[in-house]
Scaffold this active site. Structure first.
Site, PDB file in Angstrom:
ATOM      1  N   ARG A  85       0.812  -1.322  -0.034  1.00 57.97           N
ATOM      2  CA  ARG A  85       0.023   0.053   0.003  1.00 57.97           C
ATOM      3  C   ARG A  85       0.773   1.192   0.036  1.00 57.97           C
ATOM      4  O   ARG A  85       1.775   1.364   0.537  1.00 57.97           O
ATOM      5  CB  ARG A  85      -0.980  -0.117   1.160  1.00 57.97           C
ATOM      6  CG  ARG A  85      -1.569   1.194   1.415  1.00 57.97           C
ATOM      7  CD  ARG A  85      -2.722   1.707   0.831  1.00 57.97           C
ATOM      8  NE  ARG A  85      -3.237   2.761   1.208  1.00 57.97           N
ATOM      9  CZ  ARG A  85      -4.292   3.455   0.257  1.00 57.97           C
ATOM     10  NH1 ARG A  85      -4.534   3.025  -1.240  1.00 57.97           N
ATOM     11  NH2 ARG A  85      -4.999   4.509   0.896  1.00 57.97           N
ATOM     12  N   GLY A  86       0.434   2.119  -0.936  1.00 54.42           N
ATOM     13  CA  GLY A  86       1.334   3.494  -0.846  1.00 54.42           C
ATOM     14  C   GLY A  86       2.358   3.746  -1.810  1.00 54.42           C
ATOM     15  O   GLY A  86       3.349   2.755  -2.166  1.00 54.42           O
ATOM     16  N   PRO A  87       2.685   4.889  -2.377  1.00 54.79           N
ATOM     17  CA  PRO A  87       3.664   5.033  -3.422  1.00 54.79           C
ATOM     18  C   PRO A  87       4.985   5.099  -3.087  1.00 54.79           C
ATOM     19  O   PRO A  87       6.002   4.623  -3.682  1.00 54.79           O
ATOM     20  CB  PRO A  87       3.302   6.553  -4.024  1.00 54.79           C
ATOM     21  CG  PRO A  87       2.458   7.178  -2.777  1.00 54.79           C
ATOM     22  CD  PRO A  87       1.579   6.188  -2.092  1.00 54.79           C
ATOM     23  N   ASP A  88       5.085   5.281  -1.505  1.00 52.71           N
ATOM     24  CA  ASP A  88       6.531   5.228  -1.016  1.00 52.71           C
ATOM     25  C   ASP A  88       7.037   3.917  -1.061  1.00 52.71           C
ATOM     26  O   ASP A  88       8.212   3.709  -1.241  1.00 52.71           O
ATOM     27  CB  ASP A  88       6.437   5.819   0.392  1.00 52.71           C
ATOM     28  CG  ASP A  88       5.696   4.986   1.355  1.00 52.71           C
ATOM     29  OD1 ASP A  88       4.315   4.604   0.871  1.00 52.71           O
ATOM     30  OD2 ASP A  88       5.655   5.075   2.534  1.00 52.71           O
TER      31      ASP A  88
ATOM     32  N   ARG B 140       5.729   1.377  -3.043  1.00 51.35           N
ATOM     33  CA  ARG B 140       5.810   0.985  -4.483  1.00 51.35           C
ATOM     34  C   ARG B 140       7.043   1.468  -4.949  1.00 51.35           C
ATOM     35  O   ARG B 140       7.775   0.742  -5.812  1.00 51.35           O
ATOM     36  CB  ARG B 140       4.679   1.703  -4.940  1.00 51.35           C
ATOM     37  CG  ARG B 140       4.626   1.274  -6.858  1.00 51.35           C
ATOM     38  CD  ARG B 140       3.371   2.130  -7.445  1.00 51.35           C
ATOM     39  NE  ARG B 140       2.128   1.175  -7.068  1.00 51.35           N
ATOM     40  CZ  ARG B 140       1.701   0.150  -7.499  1.00 51.35           C
ATOM     41  NH1 ARG B 140       2.352  -0.447  -8.679  1.00 51.35           N
ATOM     42  NH2 ARG B 140       0.451  -0.348  -7.226  1.00 51.35           N
TER      43      ARG B 140
ATOM     44  N   GLY C 250     -11.634  -4.270 -18.924  1.00 53.84           N
ATOM     45  CA  GLY C 250     -12.894  -4.727 -18.669  1.00 53.84           C
ATOM     46  C   GLY C 250     -13.221  -5.533 -17.231  1.00 53.84           C
ATOM     47  O   GLY C 250     -14.351  -5.616 -16.960  1.00 53.84           O
TER      48      GLY C 250
ATOM     49  N   GLU D 125      -7.115  -8.959   0.742  1.00 54.25           N
ATOM     50  CA  GLU D 125      -5.885  -9.804   0.084  1.00 54.25           C
ATOM     51  C   GLU D 125      -5.460 -10.616   1.302  1.00 54.25           C
ATOM     52  O   GLU D 125      -5.300 -11.653   1.117  1.00 54.25           O
ATOM     53  CB  GLU D 125      -5.035  -8.864  -0.693  1.00 54.25           C
ATOM     54  CG  GLU D 125      -5.426  -8.176  -1.928  1.00 54.25           C
ATOM     55  CD  GLU D 125      -4.310  -7.167  -2.381  1.00 54.25           C
ATOM     56  OE1 GLU D 125      -4.705  -6.351  -3.268  1.00 54.25           O
ATOM     57  OE2 GLU D 125      -3.396  -7.204  -1.861  1.00 54.25           O
TER      58      GLU D 125
END
Length: 489
Positions: A31-34, A36, A64, A98
């Site tokens: 979770r989170g851009p840091d 990623r 889709g 998840e």
């Protein structure tokens, strides 16, 4: 919609490492851009370079599709789960969903493992939902059902107790990535070793086939036909239009005497001169109709290799105990160098007493060479040793359920008091079948043929008097002529 798969742009992940389509080996959740842009990106790159198939966020989703359906497929299909538990992880309902599914798959005991990474978060906060995790759950409690929140908390408690890696300011993220990669590779290697452990004496046949393929030559196309006992569409146009011009290696297993090269693959002249083809068959005449085909017929296994394969299944090791060497040699002789017979006979004798071995040896010796199908008769001895319930399950699988998932037949067998859990376990240990990925039944062609031959002999002339009918023609004939006794409750 929040998700570890949608929390931020995927552009930070490497674009240069492409993996072919198919099932995943590793599922990463974060979770989170840091996370990623740093740790997750570094770890994903390392896994991809090692050719480890890793779930890759939005880029793995088909157009889709929503996120949830793709996650539903990707999580159980993966073998290893890597949740990167950061301060913001619990704020995402999708990350928690998840994680809950990962824990559920792990608890089923089918070989999944969870390798948690505590990324600048105390594992105790994860276990007990303290700090930022407590704040996140205060928000979730206002939006989601109590049962859902309890499931998420339980998943965090389970994962928080697992051994993982704790990323802090004082540690090297690169070192941890290397350790995670090493752990993943080690686990996958242990899984795949089991698949190939039964191969013995494979080097010489491989070298001989490679010589026939003549890979160093680009002057002409090469076809090799392998004839021997078995252990082989809508894609015709695609093959003709898209594949035939490329350099390729094509292997078709177990073709029959109705196989026509031109109709299935197109003209041989359409293919690149560097292409190679391998066809295997139990029908030697099937290779007579393949243009420019070189023949290769594997020899029977040598006595030494036969003994090694037999002992793998009879004792779980490569060589027999000294006191059993003589009788093992006699079993190898009755198996006549047939790998499937060696495997099935060895599995039947595993953990059995001396008297049982001697009794079965006499029974195998009673199968003379004039028998119509010697291999089937040898395999039938293992079938005869099954209980009534195990025989019914075996015949059902051979006739109807190869390639099917086990769930529906299990219900049927349970209602019939066949005790499928123990029955299937026995069949697997006797090497009469396997459960493949997604719990689908698999059975060797010869063993399938044995089961169907047993049913056919119930009434050779009249299929409708047999206990099972799997042929579409036989079933339609029976229904049209109402020749069978059908009872409906």
């Amino acid at each position: 919609m929040e998700s570890s798969a949608a929390a931020s742009s995927s552009s930070a992940l490497p674009q240069s490492v492409a993996l072919p389509a198919g099932d995943y080996e590793v599922f990463m959740s974060f979770r989170g851009p840091d996370v990623r842009n740093k740790f997750a990106s570094h770890l994903y790159t390392s896994l991809a370079r090692a050719k480890i198939r890793t779930f890759r966020d939005e880029e793995e989703l088909q157009k889709g599709e929503g996120i949830a359906p793709s996650l539903v497929r990707a999580i159980p299909d993966s073998k290893i789960y890597i949740p990167i538990l950061s301060e913001q992880y619990a704020s995402s309902k999708w990350c928690l969903t998840e994680l809950a599914q990962m824990v559920e798959c792990w608890k089923q005991g089918k070989g999944h493992i969870i390798l948690p990474i505590f990324y600048f978060v105390d594992p105790r906060d994860v276990r007990k939902q303290q700090g930022s995790y407590q704040q996140a759950f205060e928000q979730h409690a206002q939006k989601h059902s109590p049962q859902t929140v309890i499931e998420w908390k339980e998943a965090l408690r389970e994962v928080g107790q697992m051994k993982g890696w704790h990323v802090t300011e004082s540690c090297s993220e690169g070192t941890i990535v290397d350790e995670v990669l090493s752990k993943v590779e080690s686990h996958l290697m242990s899984m795949y070793t089991l698949v190939t452990d039964e191969l013995v004496g494979i080097d010489t046949p491989v070298e001989e086939v490679m010589e026939l393929l003549d890979l160093g030559s680009s002057d002409e196309k090469v076809i090799v036909g392998i004839h021997g006992m078995g252990g082989v569409s809508e894609g015709i146009n695609m093959i003709k239009e898209r594949v035939s011009k490329h350099k390729l290696l094509l292997v078709l297993d177990d073709i029959d005497d109705k196989f026509e090269f031109d109709k299935i693959l197109g003209k041989l002249s359409d293919f690149s001169a560097e292409s190679r083809f391998i066809f295997t068959t139990r029908y030697k005449r099937a290779l007579n109709f393949i243009p420019e085909c070189k023949f290769y017929e594997p020899e029977e296994m040598s006595r030494h290799l036969s003994l090694q394969l037999f002992c793998k299944h009879a004792f779980g090791m490569n060589n027999p105990p000294e006191e059993d060497a003589e009788i093992c040699g006699e079993f190898v002789e009755v198996a006549a160098g047939l790998p499937l017979a060696l495997k099935v006979i060895g599995s039947l004798l595993f953990h059995r007493g001396r008297e049982f071995w001697e009794e079965k040896l006499k029974e195998y010796r009673g199968i003379v060479s004039t028998t119509e199908n010697v291999l089937q008769e040898r395999l039938k001895i293992s079938y005869k040793d099954l209980s009534h319930n195990e025989k019914q399950i075996f015949l059902d699988i051979a006739c109807f359920f190869i390639g099917d998932e086990k769930d529906l037949p299990y219900y049927m067998w349970s209602e019939c008091d066949f005790y499928p859990e123990s029955g299937i376990d026995t069949l697997i240990h006797r090497s009469l079948m396997k459960l493949e990925k997604n719990n689908r039944f698999w059975m060797h062609d010869h063993i399938r043929d044995l089961g169907r031959a047993i049913v056919k002999k119930e009434d050779v002339r009249h299929p409708y008097n047999r206990s099972r009918i799997w042929s579409t023609d036989d079933a339609l004939d029976m229904l049209r002529n109402r020749q069978a006794n059908i009872y409906v409750k």
